[in-house]
Design a protein around this motif. Structure first.
Motif, PDB file in Angstrom:
ATOM      1  N   TRP A 112       0.817  -1.219   0.000  1.00 47.32           N
ATOM      2  CA  TRP A 112       0.000   0.000   0.000  1.00 47.32           C
ATOM      3  C   TRP A 112       0.851   1.269   0.000  1.00 47.32           C
ATOM      4  O   TRP A 112       0.481   2.289  -0.574  1.00 47.32           O
ATOM      5  N   HIS A 113       2.016   1.245   0.628  1.00 48.03           N
ATOM      6  CA  HIS A 113       2.865   2.435   0.715  1.00 48.03           C
ATOM      7  C   HIS A 113       3.402   2.869  -0.642  1.00 48.03           C
ATOM      8  O   HIS A 113       3.886   3.993  -0.784  1.00 48.03           O
ATOM      9  N   GLU A 117      -2.277   7.282  -2.652  1.00 47.36           N
ATOM     10  CA  GLU A 117      -3.338   6.791  -1.781  1.00 47.36           C
ATOM     11  C   GLU A 117      -4.725   7.311  -2.157  1.00 47.36           C
ATOM     12  O   GLU A 117      -5.702   6.553  -2.121  1.00 47.36           O
ATOM     13  N   ASN A 177       1.272   6.110  11.634  1.00 44.49           N
ATOM     14  CA  ASN A 177       1.170   5.369  10.375  1.00 44.49           C
ATOM     15  C   ASN A 177       0.501   6.273   9.351  1.00 44.49           C
ATOM     16  O   ASN A 177      -0.683   6.581   9.450  1.00 44.49           O
ATOM     17  N   TRP A 179      -0.598   6.114   6.373  1.00 45.21           N
ATOM     18  CA  TRP A 179      -1.737   5.718   5.545  1.00 45.21           C
ATOM     19  C   TRP A 179      -3.068   6.028   6.216  1.00 45.21           C
ATOM     20  O   TRP A 179      -4.076   6.208   5.533  1.00 45.21           O
ATOM     21  N   SER A 182      -5.282   9.066   5.102  1.00 48.48           N
ATOM     22  CA  SER A 182      -6.117   9.028   3.894  1.00 48.48           C
ATOM     23  C   SER A 182      -7.591   8.842   4.235  1.00 48.48           C
ATOM     24  O   SER A 182      -8.468   9.202   3.435  1.00 48.48           O
TER      25      SER A 182
END
Length: 263
Positions: A112-113, A117, A177, A179, A182
């Motif tokens: 995912w990184h 995103e 983190n 993510w 998003s």
């Protein structure tokens, strides 16, 4: 398809190393995720950035239909050869080429990184059926172990400034983190659930070195730079007490699993 240079070129060069040297994931993590999403016969899971299928093969054990999306041809070829029963397609997380509403779950393991995103979430929302879920999975280094911190320092020393990076350590209690941001203010998603498991990986010094050398931003270095990285790694690992007793080593990982459901 647009890929970060390190992901595209590095993965082409290191597809074989990637498959040989990277750890799998605990069966307990798969079981918990299968129960939570759920994943079972009659349901469909899309695996984004599937690579050589380290997590894809576990998803297939649930009985769900698995659609694996991978942009790098060398990775796709290995995945298709290893898992002939899985549908493997060229595409990115931002543009899978799959039909609307085709998935009960979308999964990204160790990938995912690398994604843009906002665009990837737009695509996930397009793919998911009502009530579907997104799951993110990472194997992260246990940096409470001193030599693992030194190992990670070597890993990032030559990383380009724009290199996307996974969580640097287990996300337990870690609010940073990236993510997660998003989902802030993005309508239609529930709260993030998470679970974490130790995932010690019994291996050899040679395989630990190859694990590093298969990393995308190192695989794109010229031969001389790669040899310097290799020498530094071998020096570090040679000073590690267990490796002096025969070359075997336990690489301490944590497996971090997160999932969030569409309302």
């Amino acid at each position: 398809m647009t890929l970060h240079h390190a992901a595209g070129v590095g993965s082409q060069r290191a597809a074989g190393l990637y498959e040989r040297s990277r750890p799998s994931y605990p069966m307990a993590a798969l079981a918990a995720l299968a129960d939570a999403l759920p994943l079972q016969a009659g349901r469909t899971a899309v695996d984004l950035g599937a690579g050589t299928g380290k997590f894809t093969r576990l998803l297939a054990l649930t009985g769900a239909e698995v659609l694996a999306v991978e942009p790098v041809p060398e990775m796709r070829e290995r995945l298709a050869a290893l898992l002939p029963g899985v549908v493997v397609t060229a595409g990115t997380a931002e543009a899978t080429g799959l039909p609307d509403g085709c998935a009960d779950a979308v999964v990204a393991a160790q990938s995912w990184h690398w994604f843009q995103e906002t665009d990837a979430l737009d695509e996930v929302e397009r793919l998911l059926r009502p009530g579907g879920a997104l799951a993110l999975v990472w194997n992260t280094y246990d940096t409470s172990v001193p030599w693992v911190r030194d190992f990670q320092d070597i890993f990032f020393r030559l990383a380009p400034r724009d290199l996307p990076s996974p969580p640097l350590a287990s996300g337990i209690g870690d609010p940073d983190n990236r993510w997660r941001r998003s989902f802030e203010g993005r309508p239609g998603w529930g709260r993030v659930h998470e679970r974490h498991w130790p995932n010690p990986h019994s291996t050899t010094v040679e395989d630990v070195v190859e694990r590093m050398m298969s990393s995308s931003h190192i695989a794109v270095l010229d031969a001389a730079e790669q040899e310097r990285v290799r020498a530094d790694l071998e020096s570090l690992l040679g000073a590690h007490e267990p490796t002096r007793r025969g070359g075997d080593i336990e690489m301490p990982y944590m497996t971090d699993v997160y999932w969030v459901r569409r309302r």
